[in-house]
Design an enzyme around this catalytic site. Structure first.
Site, PDB file in Angstrom:
ATOM      1  N   CYS A 113      -4.928 -14.199  12.711  1.00  0.00           N
ATOM      2  CA  CYS A 113      -5.410 -12.846  13.066  1.00  0.00           C
ATOM      3  C   CYS A 113      -5.305 -11.859  11.893  1.00  0.00           C
ATOM      4  O   CYS A 113      -5.890 -10.777  11.947  1.00  0.00           O
ATOM      5  CB  CYS A 113      -4.649 -12.310  14.262  1.00  0.00           C
ATOM      6  SG  CYS A 113      -4.773 -13.358  15.720  1.00  0.00           S
ATOM      7  N   HIS A 246      -5.129  -4.477  14.213  1.00  0.00           N
ATOM      8  CA  HIS A 246      -5.522  -5.711  14.904  1.00  0.00           C
ATOM      9  C   HIS A 246      -5.473  -5.465  16.410  1.00  0.00           C
ATOM     10  O   HIS A 246      -4.542  -4.829  16.922  1.00  0.00           O
ATOM     11  CB  HIS A 246      -4.569  -6.839  14.514  1.00  0.00           C
ATOM     12  CG  HIS A 246      -4.782  -8.087  15.303  1.00  0.00           C
ATOM     13  ND1 HIS A 246      -6.031  -8.640  15.469  1.00  0.00           N
ATOM     14  CD2 HIS A 246      -3.914  -8.873  16.000  1.00  0.00           C
ATOM     15  CE1 HIS A 246      -5.917  -9.720  16.225  1.00  0.00           C
ATOM     16  NE2 HIS A 246      -4.646  -9.884  16.558  1.00  0.00           N
ATOM     17  N   ASN A 276      -8.650 -10.170  22.183  1.00  0.00           N
ATOM     18  CA  ASN A 276      -8.186 -10.434  20.818  1.00  0.00           C
ATOM     19  C   ASN A 276      -9.148 -11.440  20.169  1.00  0.00           C
ATOM     20  O   ASN A 276      -9.178 -12.604  20.568  1.00  0.00           O
ATOM     21  CB  ASN A 276      -6.762 -10.999  20.891  1.00  0.00           C
ATOM     22  CG  ASN A 276      -6.180 -11.335  19.536  1.00  0.00           C
ATOM     23  OD1 ASN A 276      -6.888 -11.333  18.528  1.00  0.00           O
ATOM     24  ND2 ASN A 276      -4.901 -11.638  19.515  1.00  0.00           N
TER      25      ASN A 276
HETATM   26  N1  ACO Z   1      -1.505 -13.544  35.124  1.00  0.00           N
HETATM   27  C1  ACO Z   1      -0.483 -13.450  35.989  1.00  0.00           C
HETATM   28  N2  ACO Z   1       0.776 -13.769  35.666  1.00  0.00           N
HETATM   29  C2  ACO Z   1       1.010 -14.165  34.405  1.00  0.00           C
HETATM   30  C3  ACO Z   1      -0.003 -14.297  33.465  1.00  0.00           C
HETATM   31  C4  ACO Z   1      -1.317 -13.964  33.853  1.00  0.00           C
HETATM   32  N3  ACO Z   1      -2.370 -14.032  33.025  1.00  0.00           N
HETATM   33  N4  ACO Z   1       0.535 -14.725  32.317  1.00  0.00           N
HETATM   34  C5  ACO Z   1       1.838 -14.877  32.511  1.00  0.00           C
HETATM   35  N5  ACO Z   1       2.131 -14.543  33.803  1.00  0.00           N
HETATM   36  C6  ACO Z   1       3.428 -14.577  34.455  1.00  0.00           C
HETATM   37  C7  ACO Z   1       4.368 -15.567  33.827  1.00  0.00           C
HETATM   38  O1  ACO Z   1       4.140 -16.874  34.326  1.00  0.00           O
HETATM   39  C8  ACO Z   1       5.705 -15.015  34.268  1.00  0.00           C
HETATM   40  O2  ACO Z   1       5.942 -15.412  35.586  1.00  0.00           O
HETATM   41  P1  ACO Z   1       7.370 -16.026  36.006  1.00  0.00           P
HETATM   42  O3  ACO Z   1       8.357 -14.937  35.720  1.00  0.00           O
HETATM   43  O4  ACO Z   1       7.190 -16.328  37.443  1.00  0.00           O
HETATM   44  O5  ACO Z   1       7.551 -17.223  35.134  1.00  0.00           O
HETATM   45  C9  ACO Z   1       5.487 -13.514  34.260  1.00  0.00           C
HETATM   46  O6  ACO Z   1       4.055 -13.327  34.303  1.00  0.00           O
HETATM   47  C10 ACO Z   1       6.040 -12.810  33.043  1.00  0.00           C
HETATM   48  O7  ACO Z   1       5.653 -13.559  31.889  1.00  0.00           O
HETATM   49  P2  ACO Z   1       5.998 -13.054  30.455  1.00  0.00           P
HETATM   50  O8  ACO Z   1       5.459 -14.024  29.454  1.00  0.00           O
HETATM   51  O9  ACO Z   1       7.457 -12.707  30.399  1.00  0.00           O
HETATM   52  O10 ACO Z   1       5.130 -11.708  30.417  1.00  0.00           O
HETATM   53  P3  ACO Z   1       5.183 -10.538  29.381  1.00  0.00           P
HETATM   54  O11 ACO Z   1       5.500  -9.291  30.077  1.00  0.00           O
HETATM   55  O12 ACO Z   1       5.965 -10.895  28.161  1.00  0.00           O
HETATM   56  O13 ACO Z   1       3.668 -10.437  28.946  1.00  0.00           O
HETATM   57  C11 ACO Z   1       2.200 -11.067  27.146  1.00  0.00           C
HETATM   58  C12 ACO Z   1       3.042 -11.550  28.339  1.00  0.00           C
HETATM   59  C13 ACO Z   1       1.103 -10.154  27.661  1.00  0.00           C
HETATM   60  C14 ACO Z   1       1.590 -12.275  26.487  1.00  0.00           C
HETATM   61  C15 ACO Z   1       3.120 -10.293  26.177  1.00  0.00           C
HETATM   62  O14 ACO Z   1       4.276 -11.042  25.884  1.00  0.00           O
HETATM   63  C16 ACO Z   1       2.402  -9.974  24.924  1.00  0.00           C
HETATM   64  O15 ACO Z   1       1.507  -9.174  24.915  1.00  0.00           O
HETATM   65  N6  ACO Z   1       2.805 -10.574  23.781  1.00  0.00           N
HETATM   66  C17 ACO Z   1       2.096 -10.423  22.574  1.00  0.00           C
HETATM   67  C18 ACO Z   1       1.316 -11.654  22.402  1.00  0.00           C
HETATM   68  C19 ACO Z   1      -0.035 -11.423  21.808  1.00  0.00           C
HETATM   69  O16 ACO Z   1      -0.558 -10.338  21.717  1.00  0.00           O
HETATM   70  N7  ACO Z   1      -0.604 -12.527  21.409  1.00  0.00           N
HETATM   71  C20 ACO Z   1      -1.891 -12.516  20.856  1.00  0.00           C
HETATM   72  C21 ACO Z   1      -1.942 -13.440  19.707  1.00  0.00           C
HETATM   73  S1  ACO Z   1      -0.896 -12.924  18.468  1.00  0.00           S
HETATM   74  C22 ACO Z   1      -1.596 -11.747  17.656  1.00  0.00           C
HETATM   75  O17 ACO Z   1      -2.757 -11.571  17.679  1.00  0.00           O
HETATM   76  C23 ACO Z   1      -0.664 -10.905  16.933  1.00  0.00           C
END
Ligand code: ACO
Length: 319
Positions: A113, A246, A276
């Site tokens: 990215c 980004h 993204n």
């Molecule tokens: N829909 C519904 N529930 C979901 C989904 C979804 N799409 N995805 C995950 N969950 C659930 C999980 O299974 C979990 O459930 P559980 O507690 O029963 O196991 C719960 O939601 C919480 O999951 P977490 O992973 O802890 O959720 P979090 O609040 O951390 O959010 C996210 C996840 C959005 C990915 C966040 O961590 C984030 O934004 N991280 C940055 C990652 C990113 O931007 N990556 C892009 C690529 S990297 C880059 O470009 C820099």
């Protein structure tokens, strides 16, 4: 002293739009969960057979037109992508052929990215040093093909697209400074470890991510990089006209703008409608704000990228 300067921007999004509602029908997720955690409402997905070089071609043509530049004037093409059409030749070479741009250097840059920021930094040095006079820098991805569409933790986050700029040598800046960094010890928190070996796919061909570790790392390293960039140039955050980060997650973007001290109305965001798009996200956002008249000639703009590697970087430029 000579510099490089952006002479034109362009971008392209595939026709097909996949909304959160469409995903709700296929996997256990909800529009409310995706919007509240990421700000993403929809993403574009390339058609079957539509390749990264096809998206790059459309974006490149628009950037060349905006720069009033013919493909024959290019002497350098750099494409940032994690989803090349093939192992080799590079997507930049395939794009060169599609553009009909002969006799110029062409190569790909792989920094996930952060790819466009890395590619722009490399092209800037080649143009500003006088080695090359006119460069096309593209970020293009079909990231949808690296996703397990049954994995709700990752498939809701990404989309496909391409963005491009034409860089020309100039007597005044232009690109003021570039700041690139990486920490390979964090490779495991965001990766696709699959590869081709002995005629087989070795490893996992789908994206794996520790979302919370990526979130924390992205905010930490981009805050540091922004302050390093501002300090190097002797400017304050208040002097920035625009911030083009980004586009991974609206919460990461808002948190960064707040920590750096950039007013919300100066932040360009496209993540809601595009998701993204990896290396394409920064040039897509830049082009959208240039075309709708927000970013104007003379404006001071901070670009930032962060991604797998982990890699990250900043570019401060005057349009
Ligand atoms: N829909 C519904 N529930 C979901 C989904 C979804 N799409 N995805 C995950 N969950 C659930 C999980 O299974 C979990 O459930 P559980 O507690 O029963 O196991 C719960 O939601 C919480 O999951 P977490 O992973 O802890 O959720 P979090 O609040 O951390 O959010 C996210 C996840 C959005 C990915 C966040 O961590 C984030 O934004 N991280 C940055 C990652 C990113 O931007 N990556 C892009 C690529 S990297 C880059 O470009 C820099």
């Amino acid at each position: 002293m000579t510099y490089s300067k952006i002479a034109g921007t362009g971008s392209y999004l595939p026709e097909r739009v996949v909304t959160n509602r469409d995903l709700e029908a296929r996997i256990d997720t909800s529009d409310e969960w995706i919007v509240s955690r990421t700000g993403i409402e929809a993403r574009h997905v390339a058609a079957e057979g539509e390749m990264t070089s096809d998206l790059a071609l459309q974006a490149a043509r628009r950037a060349l037109q905006a720069a009033e530049t013919g493909a024959g004037e290019l002497d350098l093409i750099v494409v940032a992508t994690t989803t090349p059409d093939m192992v080799f030749p590079s997507t930049a070479c395939l794009l060169q052929a599609k553009l009909g741009a002969r006799q110029c250097a062409a190569f790909d840059v792989q920094a996930v990215c952060t790819g466009f920021v890395y590619a722009l930094a490399v092209a800037d040095r080649l143009v500003a040093s006088g080695t090359h006079g006119c460069a096309l820098v593209v970020g293009a991805e079909v990231f949808s093909r690296l996703l397990d569409w049954n994995d709700r933790r990752t498939c809701v986050l990404f989309g496909d697209g391409a963005g491009a700029v034409v860089l020309r040598r100039a007597e005044t800046p232009g690109i003021l400074s570039t700041h690139l960094c990486a920490d390979g010890s964090l490779a495991h928190i965001l990766r696709v470890d699959g590869g081709i070996s002995h005629g087989q796919i070795r490893g996992n061909p789908y994206l794996e991510m520790d979302g919370q570790a990526v979130y924390r790392t992205a905010v930490r390293v981009l805050e540091e990089s922004a302050f390093q960039t501002l300090k190097r140039n002797g400017v304050t955050a208040r002097e920035l006209d625009w911030y083009v980060p980004h586009q991974a997650n609206i919460r990461i973007i808002n948190s960064l703008a707040d920590k750096i001290g950039i007013a919300p109305e100066k932040v360009v965001t496209t993540v809601a409608r595009q998701g993204n798009t990896s290396a394409a996200s920064v040039p897509l956002a830049l082009d959208s704000a240039v075309r709708d008249g927000r970013i104007k000639p003379g404006h001071l703009v901070l670009l930032q990228g962060v991604g797998g590697g982990m890699t990250w970087g900043s570019v401060l430029l005057r349009m």
